[in-house]
Design a protein around this motif. Structure first.
Motif, PDB file in Angstrom:
ATOM      1  N   GLN A 241       0.823  -1.206   0.000  1.00  0.00           N
ATOM      2  CA  GLN A 241       0.000   0.000   0.000  1.00  0.00           C
ATOM      3  C   GLN A 241       0.865   1.266   0.000  1.00  0.00           C
ATOM      4  O   GLN A 241       0.515   2.273  -0.612  1.00  0.00           O
ATOM      5  CB  GLN A 241      -0.926   0.007   1.220  1.00  0.00           C
ATOM      6  CG  GLN A 241      -1.910  -1.145   1.258  1.00  0.00           C
ATOM      7  CD  GLN A 241      -2.761  -1.233   0.002  1.00  0.00           C
ATOM      8  OE1 GLN A 241      -3.212  -0.213  -0.530  1.00  0.00           O
ATOM      9  NE2 GLN A 241      -2.970  -2.444  -0.499  1.00  0.00           N
ATOM     10  N   ALA A 244       2.158   1.741  -3.471  1.00  0.00           N
ATOM     11  CA  ALA A 244       1.047   2.174  -4.324  1.00  0.00           C
ATOM     12  C   ALA A 244       0.771   3.662  -4.143  1.00  0.00           C
ATOM     13  O   ALA A 244       0.529   4.387  -5.121  1.00  0.00           O
ATOM     14  CB  ALA A 244      -0.201   1.354  -4.005  1.00  0.00           C
ATOM     15  N   ALA A 245       0.827   4.135  -2.886  1.00  0.00           N
ATOM     16  CA  ALA A 245       0.599   5.558  -2.617  1.00  0.00           C
ATOM     17  C   ALA A 245       1.699   6.408  -3.235  1.00  0.00           C
ATOM     18  O   ALA A 245       1.429   7.446  -3.857  1.00  0.00           O
ATOM     19  CB  ALA A 245       0.523   5.795  -1.111  1.00  0.00           C
ATOM     20  N   GLY A 247       3.712   5.656  -5.779  1.00  0.00           N
ATOM     21  CA  GLY A 247       3.652   5.620  -7.234  1.00  0.00           C
ATOM     22  C   GLY A 247       2.487   6.399  -7.805  1.00  0.00           C
ATOM     23  O   GLY A 247       2.599   7.011  -8.881  1.00  0.00           O
ATOM     24  N   SER A 248       1.347   6.415  -7.105  1.00  0.00           N
ATOM     25  CA  SER A 248       0.162   7.093  -7.631  1.00  0.00           C
ATOM     26  C   SER A 248       0.293   8.610  -7.600  1.00  0.00           C
ATOM     27  O   SER A 248      -0.457   9.311  -8.279  1.00  0.00           O
ATOM     28  CB  SER A 248      -1.084   6.674  -6.844  1.00  0.00           C
ATOM     29  OG  SER A 248      -0.999   7.112  -5.495  1.00  0.00           O
ATOM     30  N   GLY A 249       1.268   9.117  -6.822  1.00  0.00           N
ATOM     31  CA  GLY A 249       1.441  10.570  -6.746  1.00  0.00           C
ATOM     32  C   GLY A 249       2.049  11.170  -7.994  1.00  0.00           C
ATOM     33  O   GLY A 249       1.872  12.363  -8.267  1.00  0.00           O
ATOM     34  N   GLY A 250       2.787  10.378  -8.750  1.00  0.00           N
ATOM     35  CA  GLY A 250       3.395  10.901  -9.967  1.00  0.00           C
ATOM     36  C   GLY A 250       4.393  12.006  -9.696  1.00  0.00           C
ATOM     37  O   GLY A 250       5.061  12.034  -8.659  1.00  0.00           O
ATOM     38  N   LYS A 254      -1.477  14.396  -6.329  1.00  0.00           N
ATOM     39  CA  LYS A 254      -2.916  14.538  -6.524  1.00  0.00           C
ATOM     40  C   LYS A 254      -3.466  15.827  -5.916  1.00  0.00           C
ATOM     41  O   LYS A 254      -4.616  16.180  -6.162  1.00  0.00           O
ATOM     42  CB  LYS A 254      -3.643  13.343  -5.906  1.00  0.00           C
ATOM     43  CG  LYS A 254      -3.285  12.006  -6.535  1.00  0.00           C
ATOM     44  CD  LYS A 254      -3.990  10.861  -5.825  1.00  0.00           C
ATOM     45  CE  LYS A 254      -3.657   9.518  -6.461  1.00  0.00           C
ATOM     46  NZ  LYS A 254      -4.297   8.390  -5.744  1.00  0.00           N
ATOM     47  N   THR A 260      -5.914   9.175  -1.807  1.00  0.00           N
ATOM     48  CA  THR A 260      -6.923   8.130  -1.596  1.00  0.00           C
ATOM     49  C   THR A 260      -6.423   7.012  -0.686  1.00  0.00           C
ATOM     50  O   THR A 260      -7.199   6.455   0.097  1.00  0.00           O
ATOM     51  CB  THR A 260      -7.341   7.527  -2.950  1.00  0.00           C
ATOM     52  OG1 THR A 260      -6.170   7.055  -3.639  1.00  0.00           O
ATOM     53  CG2 THR A 260      -8.046   8.567  -3.808  1.00  0.00           C
ATOM     54  N   GLN A 261      -5.156   6.658  -0.769  1.00  0.00           N
ATOM     55  CA  GLN A 261      -4.635   5.548   0.021  1.00  0.00           C
ATOM     56  C   GLN A 261      -4.796   5.804   1.523  1.00  0.00           C
ATOM     57  O   GLN A 261      -5.160   4.909   2.275  1.00  0.00           O
ATOM     58  CB  GLN A 261      -3.163   5.313  -0.302  1.00  0.00           C
ATOM     59  CG  GLN A 261      -2.890   4.832  -1.714  1.00  0.00           C
ATOM     60  CD  GLN A 261      -3.506   3.486  -1.998  1.00  0.00           C
ATOM     61  OE1 GLN A 261      -4.441   3.379  -2.773  1.00  0.00           O
ATOM     62  NE2 GLN A 261      -2.984   2.459  -1.362  1.00  0.00           N
ATOM     63  N   GLU A 281       1.998  10.924  -2.229  1.00  0.00           N
ATOM     64  CA  GLU A 281       0.762  10.785  -3.000  1.00  0.00           C
ATOM     65  C   GLU A 281       0.144  12.146  -3.299  1.00  0.00           C
ATOM     66  O   GLU A 281      -0.383  12.372  -4.391  1.00  0.00           O
ATOM     67  CB  GLU A 281      -0.233   9.910  -2.240  1.00  0.00           C
ATOM     68  CG  GLU A 281      -1.512   9.649  -3.036  1.00  0.00           C
ATOM     69  CD  GLU A 281      -2.505   8.784  -2.281  1.00  0.00           C
ATOM     70  OE1 GLU A 281      -3.394   8.204  -2.931  1.00  0.00           O
ATOM     71  OE2 GLU A 281      -2.401   8.701  -1.035  1.00  0.00           O
TER      72      GLU A 281
END
Length: 380
Positions: A241, A244-245, A247-250, A254, A260-261, A281
């Motif tokens: 998790q 995932a957090a 990586g999802s931030g780019g 966000k 979201t995580q 994230e």
């Protein structure tokens, strides 16, 4: 004869007057960087705690206490701290022994001492400061590089509290305290043959720790590091998790409060050990890079203070405190990103927590004391 009004009396020694920050025993650059980190901590903690202002206020109170402790320690001369180190080390070891006998247990670990109606605290946090100071005190009075018997005595100074903390058990704090002691040895000019000997013993030492020292849950953390997907809903959940957090931030994230995580409770311990995943994230690579830049400036300032310290004790002490802070940052980011096992080390000055934060700020008070109690020359 009285000096003319508005004209300072001559300085017979031709020395510059100490600037105001030296007289107040405050390093302005360190203080500024700490306040920047405190501001970042407030914003990230507000999001990581799902907009819990009570937690933000409590962390603000921890910061207020920590800054007061930092300023108090900064007023103490290093020579005075050096004088009280032997009894401080003995007292800290006795407190660690008391934890094993009458300590308070929580989450399967016995790490706290409770004084009813007064305070509950971790003696191991006190040892985070006492350890580098004790090694610096011992080596600062001997010739450098240290001889073999002096190295052995230093290893004994490190070994006793390390064993006591391992029995709590608290592997993360054990690593930090051991590192702070070893940094003192390295800064004292430890001979290469001793370093190479330690590296040779590292492999059999690690094997011995695996079979005779580490607990089952600690072994599981190492196995999870190698293959977190082997138990995705159990031991591997945190790392999966967290990555995932991150990586999802780019690149740009966000946006604040848009993660979201953490907000959907996928990310455990988002306000403590894994708080940098929340930051990554929401603020992306740019936000993490800026945070790393602030940390780098803090470490650079600490090394600058170490370089300009004017006696062996102060140099060893300032260098050990600075490099231990680096280990804090390195271990936390390494474990959150899946490069190191999860060992429960908070992100310094950002994660929620009182005792750890106050201990860190007390360490910065030591750096300020070393820097501002020296004779004023021309360096800043």
């Amino acid at each position: 004869m009285k000096p003319l009004s508005g004209i300072s009396p001559p300085n017979p020694r031709g020395l510059r007057r100490d600037p105001l920050w030296m007289r107040l025993h405050v390093d302005p650059w360190l203080l500024l960087l700490i306040l920047v980190l405190a501001t970042v901590a407030g914003f990230v903690l507000y999001s990581a705690s799902s907009k819990n202002m009570g937690m933000v206020y409590r962390q603000g109170a921890h910061y207020a206490i920590g800054l007061a402790v930092m300023l108090f320690i900064a007023q103490l001369q290093p020579r005075l701290m050096e004088r009280w180190l032997p009894p401080a080390y003995i007292l800290s070891v006795l407190l660690l022994m008391a934890v094993l006998v009458v300590g308070t247990e929580a989450k399967g670990a016995q790490r706290w001492l409770r004084i009813p109606g007064v305070i509950t605290f971790q003696p191991s946090e006190i040892m985070k400061l006492v350890m580098p100071m004790s090694v610096a005190w011992y080596l600062g009075r001997r010739e450098m590089p240290p001889r073999f018997r002096h190295v052995c005595i230093c290893l004994l100074i490190i070994f006793v509290p390390v064993v006591l903390i391992l029995k709590q058990p608290d592997l993360g704090t054990t690593l930090l305290i051991a590192a702070s002691g070893f940094f003192g040895l390295l800064l004292a000019g430890l001979r290469w043959r001793y370093i190479l000997g330690a590296l040779v013993l590292l492999v059999p030492g690690a094997v011995a720790m695996w079979f005779f020292v580490m607990h089952a849950y600690q072994k599981q953390r190492v196995l999870t590091l190698l293959n977190p997907e082997s138990d995705p809903l159990g031991a591997g959940w945190n790392i999966i998790q967290s990555k995932a957090a991150i990586g999802s931030g780019g690149v740009f994230g966000k946006g604040w409060l848009q993660g979201t995580q953490s907000h959907l409770d996928f990310l455990p311990e988002g306000h403590t050990d894994f708080i940098i995943a929340v930051l990554a994230e929401e603020f992306g690579l740019v936000g993490v890079s800026l945070l790393m830049l602030v940390y780098l400036l803090v470490i650079a300032r600490g090394l600058f203070i170490t370089h300009h310290a004017q006696d062996a004790f102060s140099k060893l002490l300032a260098g050990s405190v600075t490099l231990t802070f680096f280990v804090y940052v390195f271990v936390n980011i390494g474990m959150v990103s899946g490069l190191l096992p999860v060992v429960g080390v908070p992100l310094p000055l950002i994660s929620y927590g009182g005792t750890s934060l106050i201990t860190l700020l007390a360490g910065f008070g030591i750096l300020m004391s070393v820097h501002t109690h020296r004779k004023w020359m021309s360096q800043g």
